[in-house]
Design a protein around this motif. Structure first.
Motif, short mmCIF file in Angstrom:
data_model
loop_
_atom_site.label_atom_id
_atom_site.label_comp_id
_atom_site.label_asym_id
_atom_site.label_seq_id
_atom_site.Cartn_x
_atom_site.Cartn_y
_atom_site.Cartn_z
N GLN A 158 0.85 -1.20 0.00
CA GLN A 158 0.00 0.00 0.00
C GLN A 158 0.88 1.24 0.00
OE1 GLN A 158 -2.99 0.02 3.05
NE2 GLN A 158 -3.83 -1.96 2.45
N GLN A 174 -6.02 3.64 3.28
CA GLN A 174 -7.23 2.87 3.58
C GLN A 174 -8.02 3.59 4.67
OE1 GLN A 174 -5.88 -0.88 5.18
NE2 GLN A 174 -4.37 0.05 6.55
N SER A 176 -9.27 2.15 7.04
CA SER A 176 -8.99 1.47 8.32
C SER A 176 -8.25 2.39 9.28
CB SER A 176 -8.16 0.20 8.08
OG SER A 176 -8.85 -0.68 7.22
N GLN A 179 -10.27 3.35 12.31
CA GLN A 179 -10.63 2.38 13.35
C GLN A 179 -10.18 2.80 14.74
OE1 GLN A 179 -9.53 -1.69 12.62
NE2 GLN A 179 -10.54 -1.80 10.62
N ARG A 200 -3.38 5.73 -3.26
CA ARG A 200 -2.24 4.81 -3.36
C ARG A 200 -1.40 5.19 -4.55
NH1 ARG A 200 -4.79 -1.10 -1.51
NH2 ARG A 200 -5.86 -0.18 0.29
N GLN A 214 -13.37 4.22 -0.09
CA GLN A 214 -13.71 3.03 0.68
C GLN A 214 -14.77 3.39 1.72
OE1 GLN A 214 -10.15 1.47 2.55
NE2 GLN A 214 -9.62 0.26 0.75
N GLU A 216 -15.44 2.09 5.59
CA GLU A 216 -15.00 1.25 6.69
C GLU A 216 -16.14 1.07 7.68
OE1 GLU A 216 -11.86 0.47 6.39
OE2 GLU A 216 -11.41 -0.61 8.26
N TYR A 254 -5.44 -10.00 6.47
CA TYR A 254 -5.28 -8.57 6.72
C TYR A 254 -4.68 -8.47 8.11
CZ TYR A 254 -8.70 -7.82 2.95
OH TYR A 254 -9.36 -7.82 1.76
N PHE A 256 -4.90 -6.49 10.50
CA PHE A 256 -5.69 -5.94 11.62
C PHE A 256 -6.90 -6.78 11.98
CE2 PHE A 256 -7.79 -4.20 7.94
CZ PHE A 256 -6.73 -3.79 7.13
N VAL A 257 -7.07 -7.94 11.31
CA VAL A 257 -8.18 -8.83 11.68
C VAL A 257 -7.68 -10.27 11.81
CG1 VAL A 257 -10.13 -7.48 10.80
CG2 VAL A 257 -8.82 -8.94 9.23
N GLY A 288 -13.42 -6.44 2.24
CA GLY A 288 -12.55 -7.20 3.12
C GLY A 288 -13.14 -7.07 4.51
N ALA A 289 -12.95 -8.09 5.36
CA ALA A 289 -13.55 -8.01 6.70
C ALA A 289 -12.87 -9.01 7.63
CB ALA A 289 -15.04 -8.31 6.63
N GLY A 290 -13.27 -8.99 8.90
CA GLY A 290 -12.72 -9.94 9.85
C GLY A 290 -12.97 -9.51 11.28
N ALA A 311 -14.61 -5.79 11.84
CA ALA A 311 -14.40 -4.62 10.98
C ALA A 311 -14.59 -5.05 9.54
CB ALA A 311 -12.99 -4.06 11.18
N PHE A 312 -15.01 -4.12 8.71
CA PHE A 312 -15.13 -4.42 7.30
C PHE A 312 -14.78 -3.19 6.48
CE2 PHE A 312 -19.29 -3.41 9.10
CZ PHE A 312 -19.69 -2.32 8.34
N GLY A 313 -14.37 -3.41 5.25
CA GLY A 313 -14.06 -2.30 4.36
C GLY A 313 -14.62 -2.59 2.98
N1 PHE Z 1 -8.48 -1.88 4.65
C1 PHE Z 1 -8.59 -3.07 3.85
C2 PHE Z 1 -8.11 -2.77 2.43
O1 PHE Z 1 -7.93 -1.64 2.09
C3 PHE Z 1 -9.98 -3.63 3.84
C4 PHE Z 1 -10.42 -4.16 5.17
C5 PHE Z 1 -11.06 -3.35 6.08
C6 PHE Z 1 -10.20 -5.50 5.53
C7 PHE Z 1 -11.47 -3.85 7.31
C8 PHE Z 1 -10.61 -6.01 6.72
C9 PHE Z 1 -11.25 -5.19 7.64
O2 PHE Z 1 -7.91 -3.65 1.63
#
Ligand code: PHE
Length: 343
Positions: A158, A174, A176, A179, A200, A214, A216, A254, A256-257, A288-290, A311-313
């Protein structure tokens, strides 16, 4: 005698036409009808000296003249007391056959904004806060706080735009990055989304752009598990693509998850049969999530023994491209009016 009356009447009517205001009108009325020395009053007095027969004939005419003058005065009085707006209204007319004005061009939302607002509505209906975060972000919130230490390879995948002479600042890669900011500010329990721009350092092509959006999301509470996460993601998927839409979650890393997943939905174009849009897989990857990594909870001052969360994005730009069938991501930031006018 008779002609005197008629002459007086004509003169009175002429004089009346020239009257412009109430003061003029009053003095004219006095001049003609005044009890002591009005012109008509004086003429009437002359009748007294006439013989009975002549008196009768001329008297009739005199009365008619008097009535006519009085009603003309009355009419003028009414005209003068109409207010200005009544007068201009009386003069106005609407020509319904006239061509209309050229249509007024109204502005409208960018496709990204349309999708973002739609999801903001959905999430606020489920009690989520809608938060903002800075686009120029510290390395700490963008990477370190979400469990991506300095030597972690995720930093390379990234790459962003750094600020000259300020190595710790970059354009966030991101959402994220919001968070830990949100945890530090609001603590647990927490339910929030944070949509916004990310950046990016990419070589751009139809699928890659240096600027994109995105959305989040973070949910933290006691006894939160993977099932809650899947439930929320399914609600979003069905909201976006209809009630028959399914969600497929497959493991993906990821930092962070843990566990982390990559989220796909049934392709809305072929309904899962396989087509060009979903590259014959039947699925579209949109998120993306977790479950939030305990390190991240700790960084946000949340007691990781007591609370769990997910969390999810979502790729908002990707959602907009899917929704409108946009096949080149670069159009979205191009500012090209021919493109933008279509939404
Ligand atoms: N931040 C991640 C990305 O940019 C997406 C993501 C967010 C994944 C939150 C998991 C939890 O790819």
């Amino acid at each position: 005698m008779e002609s005197k009356f008629k002459k007086l009447k004509e003169e009175a009517i002429m004089a009346l036409k020239a009257v412009k205001d109430k003061i003029d009108l009053e003095s004219l009325e006095n001049k003609i009808l005044g009890r002591k020395s009005g012109e008509l009053t004086d003429l009437m007095k002359e009748l007294k000296d006439m013989n009975a027969e002549a008196k009768k004939a001329v008297g009739q005419i005199a009365n008619e003249v008097k009535k006519e003058i009085e009603s003309a005065l009355e009419q003028k009085k009414r005209e003068l007391s109409e207010s200005d707006w009544q007068k201009s209204l009386a003069k106005e007319k609407i020509d319904i056959t006239a061509p209309s004005l050229p249509p007024f061009e109204r502005g409208h939302f960018h496709p990204n904004t349309i999708v973002q607002r739609d999801l903001e509505d959905l999430f606020s209906s489920m009690g989520f806060l809608i938060l903002d975060g800075p686009e120029l972000e510290s390395e700490y919130y963008n990477f370190t706080a979400v469990n991506i230490p300095v030597d972690h390879p995720a930093r390379d995948s990234q790459d962003s735009f750094y600020i000259k002479n300020h190595p710790n600042w970059l354009m966030r890669t991101q959402t994220s990055s919001v968070q830990v900011r949100a945890m530090q500010k609001y603590g647990a329990p927490l339910r929030m989304i944070s949509p916004g721009k990310c950046f990016r350092n990419e070589a751009t092509d139809v699928r890659h752009e240096h600027t994109f959006y995105q959305l989040e999301g973070v949910v933290i509470d006691e006894n939160i598990n993977f099932g809650h996460m899947k439930g929320v993601l399914e609600i979003v998927a069905k909201h976006l693509y209809g009630k028959d839409t399914e969600v497929r979650l497959r493991p993906k890393f990821y930092p962070f998850v843990e566990p982390g997943v990559n989220g796909e939905v049934t392709c809305f174009l072929c309904k899962g049969k396989g087509c060009r849009l979903c590259k014959e897989t039947g699925w579209l990857e949109i998120l993306g999530a977790g479950m939030i990594h305990p390190n991240v909870l700790r960084e946000g001052d949340v007691d990781s023994k007591k609370y769990q969360g997910f969390a999810f994005g979502f790729g908002l730009t990707r959602l907009a491209m899917l929704k409108y069938g946009i096949d080149d991501i670069r159009l979205l930031e191009s500012g090209d009016i021919r493109f933008l006018k279509q939404f």
